[in-house]
Motif scaffolding. Sequence first.
Motif, PDB file in Angstrom:
ATOM      1  N   HIS A 154      67.806 -84.672 -21.932  1.00 32.50           N
ATOM      2  CA  HIS A 154      68.488 -85.957 -22.080  1.00 32.50           C
ATOM      3  C   HIS A 154      67.491 -87.096 -22.300  1.00 32.50           C
ATOM      4  O   HIS A 154      67.611 -87.871 -23.260  1.00 32.50           O
ATOM      5  N   SER A 155      66.494 -87.204 -21.426  1.00 28.22           N
ATOM      6  CA  SER A 155      65.506 -88.276 -21.566  1.00 28.22           C
ATOM      7  C   SER A 155      64.593 -88.040 -22.761  1.00 28.22           C
ATOM      8  O   SER A 155      64.152 -88.995 -23.414  1.00 28.22           O
ATOM      9  N   GLY A 156      64.314 -86.773 -23.040  1.00 21.76           N
ATOM     10  CA  GLY A 156      63.472 -86.475 -24.193  1.00 21.76           C
ATOM     11  C   GLY A 156      64.114 -86.898 -25.498  1.00 21.76           C
ATOM     12  O   GLY A 156      63.471 -87.531 -26.348  1.00 21.76           O
ATOM     13  N   LEU A 157      65.387 -86.571 -25.667  1.00 21.97           N
ATOM     14  CA  LEU A 157      66.095 -86.980 -26.878  1.00 21.97           C
ATOM     15  C   LEU A 157      66.246 -88.496 -26.944  1.00 21.97           C
ATOM     16  O   LEU A 157      66.177 -89.089 -28.028  1.00 21.97           O
ATOM     17  N   ARG A 161      64.799 -91.135 -29.920  1.00 21.31           N
ATOM     18  CA  ARG A 161      65.926 -91.703 -30.659  1.00 21.31           C
ATOM     19  C   ARG A 161      65.503 -92.483 -31.895  1.00 21.31           C
ATOM     20  O   ARG A 161      66.076 -92.283 -32.983  1.00 21.31           O
ATOM     21  N   ASN A 162      64.544 -93.382 -31.767  1.00 20.92           N
ATOM     22  CA  ASN A 162      64.140 -94.204 -32.913  1.00 20.92           C
ATOM     23  C   ASN A 162      63.685 -93.341 -34.082  1.00 20.92           C
ATOM     24  O   ASN A 162      64.093 -93.548 -35.228  1.00 20.92           O
ATOM     25  N   THR A 163      62.848 -92.358 -33.776  1.00 20.04           N
ATOM     26  CA  THR A 163      62.356 -91.475 -34.830  1.00 20.04           C
ATOM     27  C   THR A 163      63.472 -90.603 -35.375  1.00 20.04           C
ATOM     28  O   THR A 163      63.595 -90.414 -36.597  1.00 20.04           O
ATOM     29  N   GLY A 164      64.295 -90.076 -34.477  1.00 26.27           N
ATOM     30  CA  GLY A 164      65.384 -89.203 -34.899  1.00 26.27           C
ATOM     31  C   GLY A 164      66.392 -89.902 -35.787  1.00 26.27           C
ATOM     32  O   GLY A 164      66.864 -89.330 -36.781  1.00 26.27           O
ATOM     33  N   GLU A 165      66.721 -91.148 -35.444  1.00 32.01           N
ATOM     34  CA  GLU A 165      67.680 -91.887 -36.261  1.00 32.01           C
ATOM     35  C   GLU A 165      67.118 -92.200 -37.642  1.00 32.01           C
ATOM     36  O   GLU A 165      67.866 -92.250 -38.626  1.00 32.01           O
ATOM     37  N   LYS A 166      65.808 -92.411 -37.715  1.00 31.78           N
ATOM     38  CA  LYS A 166      65.199 -92.641 -39.028  1.00 31.78           C
ATOM     39  C   LYS A 166      65.214 -91.372 -39.884  1.00 31.78           C
ATOM     40  O   LYS A 166      65.319 -91.447 -41.107  1.00 31.78           O
ATOM     41  N   LEU A 167      65.110 -90.235 -39.219  1.00 36.15           N
ATOM     42  CA  LEU A 167      65.060 -88.967 -39.958  1.00 36.15           C
ATOM     43  C   LEU A 167      66.432 -88.513 -40.440  1.00 36.15           C
ATOM     44  O   LEU A 167      66.586 -88.094 -41.598  1.00 36.15           O
ATOM     45  N   ILE A 168      67.438 -88.588 -39.557  1.00 34.09           N
ATOM     46  CA  ILE A 168      68.747 -88.019 -39.910  1.00 34.09           C
ATOM     47  C   ILE A 168      69.885 -89.036 -39.853  1.00 34.09           C
ATOM     48  O   ILE A 168      71.016 -88.711 -40.226  1.00 34.09           O
ATOM     49  N   GLY A 169      69.620 -90.251 -39.362  1.00 37.46           N
ATOM     50  CA  GLY A 169      70.666 -91.262 -39.290  1.00 37.46           C
ATOM     51  C   GLY A 169      71.227 -91.404 -37.884  1.00 37.46           C
ATOM     52  O   GLY A 169      71.109 -90.500 -37.053  1.00 37.46           O
ATOM     53  N   PHE A 173      72.365 -88.184 -35.310  1.00 41.57           N
ATOM     54  CA  PHE A 173      71.537 -88.056 -34.109  1.00 41.57           C
ATOM     55  C   PHE A 173      72.394 -88.155 -32.854  1.00 41.57           C
ATOM     56  O   PHE A 173      72.140 -87.458 -31.870  1.00 41.57           O
ATOM     57  N   ARG A 174      73.416 -89.020 -32.864  1.00 41.81           N
ATOM     58  CA  ARG A 174      74.307 -89.113 -31.709  1.00 41.81           C
ATOM     59  C   ARG A 174      75.042 -87.792 -31.491  1.00 41.81           C
ATOM     60  O   ARG A 174      75.223 -87.340 -30.356  1.00 41.81           O
ATOM     61  N   VAL A 175      75.477 -87.162 -32.573  1.00 43.10           N
ATOM     62  CA  VAL A 175      76.153 -85.867 -32.465  1.00 43.10           C
ATOM     63  C   VAL A 175      75.200 -84.824 -31.882  1.00 43.10           C
ATOM     64  O   VAL A 175      75.573 -84.032 -31.004  1.00 43.10           O
ATOM     65  N   LEU A 176      73.960 -84.822 -32.351  1.00 44.05           N
ATOM     66  CA  LEU A 176      72.956 -83.894 -31.831  1.00 44.05           C
ATOM     67  C   LEU A 176      72.692 -84.159 -30.354  1.00 44.05           C
ATOM     68  O   LEU A 176      72.629 -83.221 -29.539  1.00 44.05           O
ATOM     69  N   PHE A 177      72.547 -85.424 -30.007  1.00 46.88           N
ATOM     70  CA  PHE A 177      72.273 -85.818 -28.625  1.00 46.88           C
ATOM     71  C   PHE A 177      73.395 -85.363 -27.695  1.00 46.88           C
ATOM     72  O   PHE A 177      73.150 -84.743 -26.652  1.00 46.88           O
ATOM     73  N   ALA A 178      74.630 -85.657 -28.079  1.00 46.97           N
ATOM     74  CA  ALA A 178      75.776 -85.286 -27.244  1.00 46.97           C
ATOM     75  C   ALA A 178      75.996 -83.779 -27.240  1.00 46.97           C
ATOM     76  O   ALA A 178      76.344 -83.194 -26.204  1.00 46.97           O
ATOM     77  N   GLY A 179      75.781 -83.147 -28.391  1.00 50.25           N
ATOM     78  CA  GLY A 179      76.021 -81.712 -28.494  1.00 50.25           C
ATOM     79  C   GLY A 179      75.117 -80.884 -27.604  1.00 50.25           C
ATOM     80  O   GLY A 179      75.496 -79.790 -27.161  1.00 50.25           O
ATOM     81  N   ILE A 180      73.920 -81.389 -27.313  1.00 41.96           N
ATOM     82  CA  ILE A 180      72.990 -80.671 -26.432  1.00 41.96           C
ATOM     83  C   ILE A 180      73.140 -81.130 -24.984  1.00 41.96           C
ATOM     84  O   ILE A 180      73.139 -80.308 -24.052  1.00 41.96           O
ATOM     85  N   ILE A 287      68.220 -88.722  -8.458  1.00 37.95           N
ATOM     86  CA  ILE A 287      67.593 -90.031  -8.247  1.00 37.95           C
ATOM     87  C   ILE A 287      66.238 -90.094  -8.938  1.00 37.95           C
ATOM     88  O   ILE A 287      65.884 -91.109  -9.558  1.00 37.95           O
ATOM     89  N   ALA A 288      65.469 -89.005  -8.854  1.00 33.89           N
ATOM     90  CA  ALA A 288      64.165 -88.981  -9.531  1.00 33.89           C
ATOM     91  C   ALA A 288      64.334 -89.148 -11.039  1.00 33.89           C
ATOM     92  O   ALA A 288      63.571 -89.881 -11.689  1.00 33.89           O
ATOM     93  N   HIS A 289      65.341 -88.476 -11.589  1.00 34.39           N
ATOM     94  CA  HIS A 289      65.603 -88.597 -13.028  1.00 34.39           C
ATOM     95  C   HIS A 289      65.937 -90.029 -13.414  1.00 34.39           C
ATOM     96  O   HIS A 289      65.444 -90.554 -14.428  1.00 34.39           O
ATOM     97  N   HIS A 290      66.745 -90.698 -12.615  1.00 30.84           N
ATOM     98  CA  HIS A 290      67.156 -92.058 -12.954  1.00 30.84           C
ATOM     99  C   HIS A 290      66.049 -93.077 -12.681  1.00 30.84           C
ATOM    100  O   HIS A 290      65.992 -94.119 -13.347  1.00 30.84           O
ATOM    101  N   LEU A 291      65.182 -92.803 -11.729  1.00 26.69           N
ATOM    102  CA  LEU A 291      64.029 -93.689 -11.538  1.00 26.69           C
ATOM    103  C   LEU A 291      63.089 -93.597 -12.738  1.00 26.69           C
ATOM    104  O   LEU A 291      62.524 -94.609 -13.173  1.00 26.69           O
TER     105      LEU A 291
END
Length: 370
Positions: A154-157, A161-169, A173-180, A287-291
């Motif tokens: 989740h955090s990696g994608l 995001r900036n690079t991914g949206e430039k590559l595929i739109g 990218f939102r579909v890819l992000f949500a799909g995983i 909590i660690a993830h959100h921090l």
Amino acid sequence: MAASVVVSTSVSQFFNYGYRRPSLSSFSSSNSFAKTNLKHTSQCFSNLLRSNSKSPLYGRQFIVRTSIKESENESEKELGFVGEDSAVFELGEQKISSWVYFTAILGVVLYVLNVAWIDNSTGYGKAFIDAVSSLSDSHEVVMLILILIFAGVHSGLASFRNTGEKLIGERPFRVLFAGISLPLAVSTIVYFINHRYDGLQLWQVQDTPGLHQLLWLSNFISFFFLYPSTFNLLEVAAVDKPKLHLWETGIIRITRHPQMVGQVIWCLAHTIWIGNSVAVAASFGLIAHHLFGVWNGDRRLAIKFGEDFESVKSRTSVVPFAAILDGRQKLPKDFYKEFLRLPYLTITALTLGAYFAHPLMQAASFNLHW
């Protein structure tokens, strides 16, 4: 240009030297007249300074303050908001076709999620849980691994995001992000529901009078912090082009990272109520993830918005209410109106619905045998 003159003497003494106070109209006249008036004022100052040394004005200080406002827009930007007004929903601007698309997309997503992941006869969800569970006999360890996998993806994608949206739109990218992310989130939630009472019992306070009501209220409040991203469901479903938003009103006045605060409240409430090692492990991981998300979120906003983000950051805080208490955040008198909006009402309805649907959620999770 606006000019103000502060003279350290009485008005009557000033008039004795022949100075005539300009009328209000002179300050709103043309630039040429303003320059002439300012020149006349300067000549008066020169005459006064050259006057007899016995004059009561001799040696007095004359302070001239001049302020230049380059443009009205810059002034508004300096004093006003640079972020977005959160949770705004204008019914007149909505398109029926957009919400038809949203409903259709939601139906397709849920169907695919069920077939490809949730249904044990066709999906890969159970195989995924079994693979992770094979790494350890400890439910606490498995819980932490599931959270770590979800958090990393989740955090990696999100960071990509900036690079991914430039590559595929933006939409792909939102579909890819949500799909995983969505299947991993479902797996983590289902595992927690099924194994929340399997750990070592550390305390038992469920019989404490009033505790259930207090924790219920805490959980209810947490959802107002947890889901600020649902302010635009059409972007979540990629019907509208997804954007990285710089919110500045509503819940953001209280904390710049409401999702982290909401997650902490939710985790503390559930851990206190359940009181075992699985709940502690789940809360620690979440909590660690959100921090981490606090740091990563600020980093991404700084890259995207630059000085505008720094401006918002200067008058908001990570710790709830900190910016308000130290005076950096000025709440308007009608602050409560920023919560009387449809997205917040939707969160209220969904939160109440989720509470009453707890038995159904628990039964559905148990039937999966994850």
